[in-house]
Motif scaffolding. Structure first.
Motif, short mmCIF file in Angstrom:
data_model
loop_
_atom_site.label_atom_id
_atom_site.label_comp_id
_atom_site.label_asym_id
_atom_site.label_seq_id
_atom_site.Cartn_x
_atom_site.Cartn_y
_atom_site.Cartn_z
N LYS A 56 -6.22 -3.05 0.41
CA LYS A 56 -6.85 -2.63 1.68
C LYS A 56 -7.82 -3.70 2.19
N LEU B 157 -7.63 -0.54 -3.57
CA LEU B 157 -8.68 -1.00 -2.66
C LEU B 157 -8.59 -2.49 -2.38
N GLU C 62 1.21 1.60 -3.63
CA GLU C 62 -0.08 1.84 -4.29
C GLU C 62 -1.13 2.19 -3.23
N PRO C 63 -1.11 3.40 -2.71
CA PRO C 63 -2.00 3.77 -1.60
C PRO C 63 -3.49 3.72 -1.93
N ASP C 64 -3.84 3.75 -3.21
CA ASP C 64 -5.26 3.74 -3.59
C ASP C 64 -5.76 2.35 -3.98
N ASN D 254 -14.83 0.18 1.11
CA ASN D 254 -14.42 -0.36 -0.19
C ASN D 254 -15.62 -0.92 -0.96
N LEU E 61 0.82 -1.22 0.00
CA LEU E 61 0.00 0.00 0.00
C LEU E 61 0.85 1.27 0.00
N LEU F 267 -17.46 1.86 -2.56
CA LEU F 267 -16.75 2.43 -3.71
C LEU F 267 -16.72 1.49 -4.91
N GLU F 268 -16.61 0.19 -4.64
CA GLU F 268 -16.53 -0.81 -5.72
C GLU F 268 -17.46 -1.98 -5.41
#
Length: 771
Positions: free
Chosen positions: A437, A434, A430-432, A473, A427, A476-477
């Motif tokens: 996460k 999902l 690639e902090p975004d 998450n 992360l 969002l998705e």
């Protein structure tokens, strides 16, 4: 013979047809082929007729109608087979025959209907057998011609597909006998090492499994022994033929596996010991050839399998351990050979699973640690490649689960925390992401699950931290399955935690969140019945929740919601036998579990019986869907027997008898077709025994006596095949005891005592044999 001009015109039309087929313009392809037929109205040419028929079949199959294609392939075969029989050495005719048989096999396979495949194939059998005989004669006419033999092997491979798809086992056996004959002739011409040895081994293994699965045990053993004999002759002619020794070792291991499956462990052990001895010899001779070491490890694994279900588990453990040690030595000595190590990782994973099944947790852990070492080496070689690090994460997850199963909570937590560290590092880059996460949150959920019983407050903290991430998450998705599955898991854990702490309001709140998520997934994917099943499972869980609270109205409401979904699933999948089988099995397990739970609590409700009734409705539909398919028949019989046992345990005796009768009707016909199959005898014996004790529970003594006598007669036939088999003897004792009980109730005390004595004598014999 047609004129060159006509031949050229036909070829141009064929070329156009092929172009149209490749671009998906099937109607235009068929029109081109009709033009060929018009062109050839006056002058007939068998080769052009063959190509026209073949391409028509190919076009129709490509358009999605394999059964329609078979009509043209059959006609094409009728045209080309006489030409081939007259000039079998002509390569064009060999190729035409090969292509046609290949297309017939592929079309039959696409039908996915064994009974229909058999019907369609049977009119072609005589022609196919003539093809085989023609090749046999061709090989005899020039026994030194290896090209003829190779062409036969190519066609035989395609014929095998036809026979196996159509379940024509007698034809498959005859074909394989011919194939072995020609293999043997080929090896006489090539006494040294040859690439064809690998094909021969593959055929011996595949056919052995097929024959064993279909109950042709003697045939399977005969083929293994014949293969072993062929290898030994090759070694006699050329003592340096290392590949023949290599495959002979594998053949001995196939024999070992076959005999272990039949319960002949002493014989199995002897064959495995021969296999190990030969492969060890190869390892010493070629220490740098990794194939020998891996093959030796695999044979040790199969050797371990032979004893994994027996009382002599030490032999299983010892052989599994030897396999693991060989894999580990390869990892240590060849850390940079990535292809080799990736292969070993697969074997270690499988071996770890086997060790877990027999309770060898420590050795299983070593297998997973070996995998960890492999992927750590791969990661060190290329730190930018994400695949190895993801595999490392999965292995830590396996190790965490393994430690949790052993009750080593802190050890499990340490593995899970290492997994969390991996996702935190990912992360950072690639902090975004999902998905990363969600994976991290799922690990937090797994840690929470470690403490759910002993430290619920600590568990709740982990669950709630995971929930906040996955809920976000999911919003969002929503369409991503990973977020939904993670959310479902953590919500179910929170439901369990709140129920354990009797915080029922919070449990209901979690149920509401779960239902909302499941409904959203269903709205997004209305045709995905798995989401409907999830929703039905949650409704059933809620019904149980309210049942335990004594709220019958809410319990009934949620059971009705679940039953409504199951009913709709049944309507939608009523013509899909595979889905129906899974559906029936799941419903029966659920219905019987609910029924037994009610019985334990001393409560009964009609709504619970409806699960079993719905399963029976599904079972009735299954019997009408493709009833002729042998595989489906076996599934129907198996499900009917299982349902009968469940119904008997729930004291629904009349319905249980109906299920047993359904199972017996199918299996008796199968037994008639294959009377040598001991597996059918064993199953029939067990079903008659179950029927007998069901009649006994109904106090229908005459029927109970009749069913148990049939079980007794079948058991006697099994004992004729192996009078020392402990399984057969144990079941004989069981049947005698129950039969004695029936006779006693009928007032036939003297006869009852005789059968009870027989049972006791067998039990004494079994006790002495186990000491």
């Amino acid at each position: 013979m047609v004129s060159r001009r006509l031949q050229d015109s036909a070829n141009r039309l064929f070329s156009k047809a092929v172009t149209f087929i490749e671009s998906g313009k099937y109607d235009r392809a068929l029109q081109s082929l009709k033009d060929v037929e018009k062109l050839m109205k006056k002058e007939k040419d068998p080769k052009i007729s063959f190509h026209t028929l073949f391409l028509k079949g190919y076009t129709i199959r490509e358009a999605g109608d394999p059964e329609g294609a078979l009509e043209f392939y059959e006609e094409a075969l009728k045209v080309i087979e006489p030409l081939f029989s007259e000039e079998p050495d002509k390569e064009d005719y060999q190729k035409f025959i090969s292509n046609t048989i290949g297309e017939i096999g592929s079309s039959l396979d696409e039908l996915d209907d064994k009974e229909r495949a058999k019907e369609l194939l049977e009119p072609m059998i005589k022609q196919l057998e003539r093809v085989v005989r023609t090749f046999e004669e061709l090989v005899k006419s020039d026994p030194q011609n290896k090209k003829y033999m190779s062409s036969f092997f190519e066609i035989a491979d395609k014929l095998e597909v036809c026979y196996q798809v159509g379940y024509l086992m007698d034809e498959a056996v005859k074909l394989f006998n011919t194939k072995i004959d020609i293999y043997e002739k080929f090896f006489e011409l090539e006494p040294g090492e040859t690439d064809l040895l690998d094909d021969f081994d593959g055929d011996i293994e595949c056919y052995g499994v097929l024959f064993r699965k279909c109950g042709y045990i003697e045939k399977a053993e005969g083929n293994y022994l014949r293969a072993a004999s062929i290898y030994r002759k090759m070694i006699e002619r050329d003592p340096e033929n290392n590949m023949a020794e290599y495959y002979l070792s594998y053949t001995y291991s196939y024999l070992g596996s076959m005999h272990s499956g039949m319960g002949n462990l002493k014989k199995a052990e002897r064959y495995f010991e021969k296999a190990v001895e030969l492969m060890k010899k190869g390892c010493k001779k070629f220490p740098e050839d990794h194939d020998y070491a891996i093959s030796l490890a695999n044979i040790y694994g199969d050797f371990g399998d032979a004893f994994s279900w027996s009382e002599d588990l030490e032999k299983s453990i010892a052989n599994y351990t030897k396999a693991r040690e060989i894999y580990q030595d390869l990892i240590i000595n060849h850390p940079s050979e990535s292809a080799l190590n990736k292969k070993i990782a697969i074997y270690l994973d499988d071996l770890g699973d086997k060790l877990l099944k027999i309770g060898e947790f420590e050795t299983a852990e070593l297998c997973y640690k070996g995998k960890l070492e492999i992927f750590q080496n791969l990661h060190d070689e290329d730190p930018e490649d994400l695949n190895p690090i993801i595999y490392i994460s999965d292995i830590y997850d396996d190790l965490g689960e393994l430690s949790a199963e052993q009750g080593e909570i802190e050890k499990a937590r340490s593995y899970y925390e290492k997994e969390i560290e991996i996702y935190e590092s990912l992360l950072e880059k690639e902090p975004d992401a999902l998905d990363f996460k969600t994976y991290k949150a799922e690990i937090q959920d797994a840690i929470g699950n470690l403490y759910i019983d002993e430290e619920p407050e600590k568990a709740q903290k982990y669950f709630e931290d995971a929930l906040s991430v996955i809920e976000n998450n999911f919003e969002l998705e929503t369409e991503m399955e990973i977020h939904y599955s993670g959310l479902k898991k953590v919500l179910n854990n929170l439901i369990t935690l709140f129920k354990n702490r009797e915080e029922y309001g919070k449990a209901v709140e979690m149920y509401d969140k779960l239902l909302t998520a499941q409904q959203r997934m269903l709205d997004l994917n209305p045709d995905e019945w798995e989401y409907r099943k999830d929703l039905a499972a949650t409704y059933t869980s809620l019904a149980l929740f309210y049942s335990e609270r004594g709220d019958i109205e809410q319990m009934t409401h949620y059971h009705r919601m679940a039953l409504d979904i199951h009913g709709k699933i049944l309507e939608e999948y009523s013509d899909d036998p595979d889905e129906l089988c899974r559906f029936i099995t799941g419903l029966y397990i659920l219905g019987s579990t609910l029924k037994l739970g009610e019985n334990a609590r001393g409560k009964e409700s009609d709504v619970v019986n409806e699960y079993l009734e719905l399963a029976q409705n599904a079972d009735e539909k299954l019997r009408t869907v493709k009833p002729g398919i042998i595989g489906d028949k076996e599934l129907i019989a198996e499900i009917a027997e299982k349902m009968g046992i469940v119904l008997k345990e729930n004291k629904m005796y009349e319905k249980a008898i109906e299920e047993f009768e359904c199972s017996l009707a199918i299996r008796e016909k199968m037994h008639e077709k294959n009377p040598e199959n001991r597996n059918y005898l064993t199953i029939l014996e067990g079903t008659y025994y179950q029927m007998g004790i069901t009649f006994l529970a109904q106090a229908n003594l005459e029927k109970a006596k009749e069913a148990l006598e049939k079980a007794m007669n079948l058991n006697a036939k099994l004992l004729e095949t192996d009078s020392e088999d402990f399984n057969y003897l144990g079941r004989a004792s069981m049947i005698f005891e129950k039969y004695s009980s029936v006779l006693e109730k009928m007032g036939k005390s003297e006869e009852a005592a005789q059968y009870l004595k027989k049972a006791e004598e067998i039990n004494t014999r079994l006790e002495e044999g186990s000491e």
